[in-house]
Design a protein around this motif. Structure first.
Motif, PDB file in Angstrom:
ATOM      1  N   VAL A  44       0.703 -14.364   3.141  1.00 57.63           N
ATOM      2  CA  VAL A  44       0.673 -13.093   3.879  1.00 57.63           C
ATOM      3  C   VAL A  44      -0.081 -13.258   5.201  1.00 57.63           C
ATOM      4  CG1 VAL A  44      -0.266 -10.739   3.823  1.00 57.63           C
ATOM      5  CG2 VAL A  44       0.946 -11.666   1.825  1.00 57.63           C
ATOM      6  N   ALA A  45      -1.207 -13.957   5.142  1.00 58.28           N
ATOM      7  CA  ALA A  45      -2.013 -14.114   6.362  1.00 58.28           C
ATOM      8  C   ALA A  45      -1.214 -14.827   7.449  1.00 58.28           C
ATOM      9  CB  ALA A  45      -3.299 -14.880   6.041  1.00 58.28           C
ATOM     10  N   GLN A  46      -0.426 -15.820   7.056  1.00 55.41           N
ATOM     11  CA  GLN A  46       0.339 -16.519   8.090  1.00 55.41           C
ATOM     12  C   GLN A  46       1.435 -15.621   8.679  1.00 55.41           C
ATOM     13  OE1 GLN A  46       3.505 -19.677   7.934  1.00 55.41           O
ATOM     14  NE2 GLN A  46       1.679 -20.907   8.232  1.00 55.41           N
ATOM     15  N   LEU A  47       2.027 -14.788   7.844  1.00 54.00           N
ATOM     16  CA  LEU A  47       3.031 -13.861   8.372  1.00 54.00           C
ATOM     17  C   LEU A  47       2.363 -12.880   9.344  1.00 54.00           C
ATOM     18  CD1 LEU A  47       5.131 -13.328   5.119  1.00 54.00           C
ATOM     19  CD2 LEU A  47       5.733 -14.734   7.109  1.00 54.00           C
ATOM     20  N   TYR A  48       1.145 -12.466   9.015  1.00 49.14           N
ATOM     21  CA  TYR A  48       0.367 -11.631   9.952  1.00 49.14           C
ATOM     22  C   TYR A  48       0.200 -12.381  11.289  1.00 49.14           C
ATOM     23  CZ  TYR A  48      -1.796  -7.662   7.382  1.00 49.14           C
ATOM     24  OH  TYR A  48      -2.051  -6.481   6.744  1.00 49.14           O
ATOM     25  N   GLU A  49      -0.285 -13.617  11.159  1.00 44.69           N
ATOM     26  CA  GLU A  49      -0.605 -14.375  12.378  1.00 44.69           C
ATOM     27  C   GLU A  49       0.633 -14.554  13.243  1.00 44.69           C
ATOM     28  OE1 GLU A  49      -4.084 -16.467   9.788  1.00 44.69           O
ATOM     29  OE2 GLU A  49      -2.255 -17.620  10.208  1.00 44.69           O
ATOM     30  N   ASP A  50       1.756 -14.870  12.616  1.00 45.88           N
ATOM     31  CA  ASP A  50       2.979 -15.068  13.391  1.00 45.88           C
ATOM     32  C   ASP A  50       3.464 -13.748  13.998  1.00 45.88           C
ATOM     33  OD1 ASP A  50       2.768 -17.663  12.627  1.00 45.88           O
ATOM     34  OD2 ASP A  50       4.814 -17.853  11.836  1.00 45.88           O
ATOM     35  N   ALA A  51       3.392 -12.670  13.222  1.00 43.89           N
ATOM     36  CA  ALA A  51       3.852 -11.366  13.733  1.00 43.89           C
ATOM     37  C   ALA A  51       2.993 -10.955  14.931  1.00 43.89           C
ATOM     38  CB  ALA A  51       3.804 -10.312  12.634  1.00 43.89           C
ATOM     39  N   ILE A  52       1.706 -11.286  14.879  1.00 41.70           N
ATOM     40  CA  ILE A  52       0.816 -10.936  15.988  1.00 41.70           C
ATOM     41  C   ILE A  52       1.110 -11.827  17.201  1.00 41.70           C
ATOM     42  CG2 ILE A  52      -1.605 -11.000  16.730  1.00 41.70           C
ATOM     43  CD1 ILE A  52      -2.248 -10.171  13.740  1.00 41.70           C
ATOM     44  N   LYS A  53       1.262 -13.134  16.918  1.00 40.65           N
ATOM     45  CA  LYS A  53       1.476 -14.104  17.996  1.00 40.65           C
ATOM     46  C   LYS A  53       2.831 -13.914  18.677  1.00 40.65           C
ATOM     47  CE  LYS A  53       0.155 -18.046  16.197  1.00 40.65           C
ATOM     48  NZ  LYS A  53       0.288 -19.416  15.702  1.00 40.65           N
ATOM     49  N   TYR A  54       3.873 -13.712  17.899  1.00 40.83           N
ATOM     50  CA  TYR A  54       5.223 -13.760  18.479  1.00 40.83           C
ATOM     51  C   TYR A  54       5.921 -12.404  18.595  1.00 40.83           C
ATOM     52  CZ  TYR A  54       4.540 -18.628  17.004  1.00 40.83           C
ATOM     53  OH  TYR A  54       4.035 -19.870  16.801  1.00 40.83           O
ATOM     54  N   GLU A  55       5.406 -11.380  17.877  1.00 41.78           N
ATOM     55  CA  GLU A  55       6.192 -10.144  17.810  1.00 41.78           C
ATOM     56  C   GLU A  55       5.438  -8.908  18.277  1.00 41.78           C
ATOM     57  OE1 GLU A  55       7.658  -9.896  13.759  1.00 41.78           O
ATOM     58  OE2 GLU A  55       8.106 -12.039  13.744  1.00 41.78           O
ATOM     59  N   GLY A  56       4.210  -9.100  18.781  1.00 42.35           N
ATOM     60  CA  GLY A  56       3.467  -7.947  19.294  1.00 42.35           C
ATOM     61  C   GLY A  56       2.886  -7.039  18.225  1.00 42.35           C
ATOM     62  N   ALA A  57       2.756  -7.534  17.000  1.00 46.91           N
ATOM     63  CA  ALA A  57       2.142  -6.712  15.946  1.00 46.91           C
ATOM     64  C   ALA A  57       0.632  -6.626  16.179  1.00 46.91           C
ATOM     65  CB  ALA A  57       2.430  -7.324  14.579  1.00 46.91           C
ATOM     66  N   VAL A  58       0.001  -5.611  15.625  1.00 44.33           N
ATOM     67  CA  VAL A  58      -1.453  -5.487  15.719  1.00 44.33           C
ATOM     68  C   VAL A  58      -2.032  -5.142  14.345  1.00 44.33           C
ATOM     69  CG1 VAL A  58      -1.409  -4.705  18.129  1.00 44.33           C
ATOM     70  CG2 VAL A  58      -1.444  -3.027  16.280  1.00 44.33           C
ATOM     71  N   ILE A  59      -3.319  -5.381  14.181  1.00 44.98           N
ATOM     72  CA  ILE A  59      -3.978  -5.065  12.915  1.00 44.98           C
ATOM     73  C   ILE A  59      -4.626  -3.687  13.001  1.00 44.98           C
ATOM     74  CG2 ILE A  59      -5.748  -5.752  11.252  1.00 44.98           C
ATOM     75  CD1 ILE A  59      -5.272  -8.605  11.956  1.00 44.98           C
ATOM     76  N   ALA A  60      -4.320  -2.835  12.049  1.00 41.36           N
ATOM     77  CA  ALA A  60      -4.916  -1.504  11.984  1.00 41.36           C
ATOM     78  C   ALA A  60      -6.327  -1.603  11.403  1.00 41.36           C
ATOM     79  CB  ALA A  60      -4.060  -0.594  11.110  1.00 41.36           C
ATOM     80  N   ALA A  61      -7.111  -0.550  11.621  1.00 40.17           N
ATOM     81  CA  ALA A  61      -8.498  -0.547  11.145  1.00 40.17           C
ATOM     82  C   ALA A  61      -8.592  -0.832   9.649  1.00 40.17           C
ATOM     83  CB  ALA A  61      -9.147   0.797  11.467  1.00 40.17           C
ATOM     84  N   SER A  62      -7.611  -0.374   8.883  1.00 36.41           N
ATOM     85  CA  SER A  62      -7.661  -0.558   7.434  1.00 36.41           C
ATOM     86  C   SER A  62      -7.225  -1.949   7.008  1.00 36.41           C
ATOM     87  CB  SER A  62      -6.738   0.466   6.763  1.00 36.41           C
ATOM     88  OG  SER A  62      -5.383   0.090   6.970  1.00 36.41           O
TER      89      SER A  62
END
Ligand SMILES: Nc1ncnc2c1ncn2[C@@H]1O[C@H](COP(=O)(O)OP(=O)(O)O)[C@@H](O)[C@H]1O
Ligand SMILES: C=C(OP(=O)(O)O)C(=O)O
Ligand SMILES: [Ca+2]
Ligand SMILES: [Mn+2]
Length: 559
Positions: free
Chosen positions: A53-71
């Protein structure tokens, strides 16, 4: 030892630290052959199968403009399409399934050749990507009836979405996975070619039962994948196993009684099945077999519009690390999601693994036969009672009619609550003729002595624009009264036009609310609206009149 991040080397060198950075992470020899044979260019793309899951987060942030919410949830955006595109959904016309499929406006035909063109287009697009994500998991909690699903997608967000929505395999199950029963090629970032025969737009969502494949082009709305798998199960379960697939949520009370909540999108399946006093079996897609009820999915997909920690605590607190918020805006400083903002769409969503709901039932299946079936209907005319008890013929009539409203945003182009007759409370997803599902449901309900309720979660006291949506706290009281048995023993009166049995009193609810005629201050307006809706019913039911018993036809409104 401090952790280092490995640099992925796309040209063959083994990374030194993080194994999930390996160019064919998670894939075994036999899988590699499968991918090569399917047309994937294994020398070019970096395939990640069931990545952490963490890697999917990292890739989504790096390549797709995703961001992490406060929660800790991941906020993603689906681009232009923020709801389903039912007009662009096709089923391939081929010999193995053609006699079972109910062809028409819902199940639009596509020829096999056009499918091949779109499939190739999707794979060609995936081959242009640096990273391609694979998620292997199951649909269906009952090991006897589950299928193996493979999702191949260009976006990490789509892989994470299906990681949440399918049933996550154990390490052993993943190792033994073998050949999938169904594969989704999601190249939603890339359009279909509008000039391809049979294509009417740049969006195409297509299912091929012979190839056991689904191809997505021109839409990144993640809901297409989960509802696509539901269509697959809505075909396979009745046809291959003789089971009844249901567009419903399900939960179980402390005494082991199971309730099913049918409803089209936005009517309250997810909201009302998340009940602190009952164990959640699932929020959207189930199967009723001889051995009980099982969930098809491993996660929930909740609407976030107006989400409130007090009114919907279970859903609110499921939004944390691993969950995906879709098309929700946020405060740049605090990263708090803004659930009130419908600037992108009213169909804002969150997908989370079902175990994020505290009282989820794991495994998500029950050996009990349902005691209560609840039809959730969102009546935008505001003339249906908040609750009524249906007899067996009415249960058939209302199921086939499927009267409700489409809620804004869940389908492309719907801007306000729009009345519709969505057969089986889920017309966009049915594959067989509606009477086949209805007959199975009727048989099971009569064999099990299941009670059937119609609950209007839509407007009361006036139509949309004048009245108000039935307050959630009252609907919850109605559901509680069904479950504690008090409603079955209440006093009833009959609604004259719809011939519905309405309770006259429920603890904690103003009595005038229970009878729409009393709830409306504009009595003439009420009469006009009732007549209009009754006429709509009669007209809509004509197409089923020949398929069912005269008692069922007679169970409709008296005009
Ligand atoms: N009386 C009510 N019953 C159920 N939901 C309600 C009611 N009033 C407002 N709502 C809202 O309507 C929406 C129902 O959506 P949801 O539960 O996701 O439906 P479904 O799962 O059937 O698509 C939620 O946003 C919920 O807060
Ligand atoms: C995901 C959907 O369904 P539901 O609103 O029933 O969750 C949808 O209709 O796109
Ligand atoms: Ca390589
Ligand atoms: Mn739902």
């Amino acid at each position: 030892m401090p952790h280092r991040t490995a640099t992925p080397d796309r040209h063959g060198e083994e990374p030194t630290v993080d194994p999930s950075q390996h160019p064919t992470y998670g894939l075994l020899g036999k899988d590699l052959t499968m991918f090569s044979e399917a047309g994937f260019d294994m020398d070019k793309i970096h395939l990640k199968r069931n990545a952490p899951v963490a890697q999917l987060y990292e890739d989504a942030i790096k390549y797709e403009g995703a961001v992490i919410a406060a929660s800790g949830a991941l906020i993603n955006f689906s681009g232009k399409k923020t709801g389903r595109s039912p007009k662009d959904k096709r089923i391939v016309y081929e010999e193995t399934s053609k006699d079972d499929v109910w062809w028409g406006a819902i199940n639009i035909q596509m020829d096999e050749h056009t499918f091949e063109i779109n499939r190739e287009r999707a794979i060609d697009y995936l081959n242009t990507r640096d990273n391609v994500y694979v998620f292997d998991g199951f649909a269906g909690w009952d090991p006897k009836y589950r299928i193996k699903v493979r999702v191949i997608a260009s976006r990490a967000y789509h892989a994470l979405f299906m990681h949440n929505m399918l049933i996550r395999p154990t390490a052993k199950e993943l190792e033994d996975f073998g050949t999938p029963d169904f594969t989704i090629y999601n190249a939603g970032q890339f359009p279909a070619n509008r000039f391809t025969a049979g294509m009417t737009s740049q969006t195409s969502v297509e299912v091929n039962f012979k190839r056991r494949e689904m191809v997505i082009l021109g839409t990144e709305y993640a809901g297409e994948m989960k509802k696509g798998i539901f269509s697959v199960m809505h075909y396979l379960q009745p046809v291959k196993f003789g089971n009844l697939s249901l567009h419903s949520s399900a939960n179980q009370g402390p005494d082991g009684d199971v309730s099913l909540f049918f409803g089209l999108s936005g009517t309250g399946k997810t909201t009302l099945s998340a009940d602190p006093s009952r164990a959640l079996i699932g929020d959207d897609e189930h199967v009723w077999s001889d051995s009980g009820v099982f969930n098809i999915e491993g996660g929930c997909y909740a609407k976030c519009v107006g989400l409130d920690a007090e009114k919907e605590p279970a859903i609110f607190s499921a939004i944390r690390f691993g969950s995906i918020l879709e098309n929700v805006t946020y405060d740049y400083q605090t990263r708090e999601p803004n659930y009130e903002d419908t600037g992108i769409t009213e169909n804002t969503r969150c997908a989370y693994p079902i175990e994020y709901i505290e009282n989820a039932m794991i495994p998500c299946m029950s050996s009990a036969q349902p005691k209560n079936v609840i039809y959730l209907c969102c009546d935008a005319f505001g003339v249906l009672p908040p609750v009524s008890l249906l007899d067996a013929n009415q249960a058939q009539y209302w199921f086939l009619s499927g009267y409700t409203s489409k809620t804004p945003g869940t389908e492309d182009g719907i801007a306000e609550p729009t009345p519709t007759f969505s057969t089986c409370f889920g017309a966009p997803f049915i594959v067989l003729h509606p009477s086949r599902y209805a007959a199975m449901l009727g048989k099971k309900m009569s064999e099990q002595n299941t009670k059937c309720w119609l609950v209007n979660t839509g407007w009361v006291g006036g139509a949309f624009g004048v009245g108000k949506r039935c307050p959630l706290k009252y609907t919850r009281k109605i559901i509680d009264a069904i479950h504690d048995g008090s409603l079955a023993n209440a006093e009833y009166k009959t609604n004259p036009v719809f011939n519905l049995a309405m309770p006259t009193k429920i603890e904690g609810i103003p009595s005038e609310l229970l009878d729409p005629e009393q709830a409306w201050s504009d009595k003439a307006g009420y009469k006009a609206q009732v007549t209009k809706l009754a006429d709509m019913f009669t007209k809509a039911f004509e197409r089923y009149a020949n398929e069912c018993a005269p008692e069922v036809v007679a169970a409709g409104p008296r005009v």
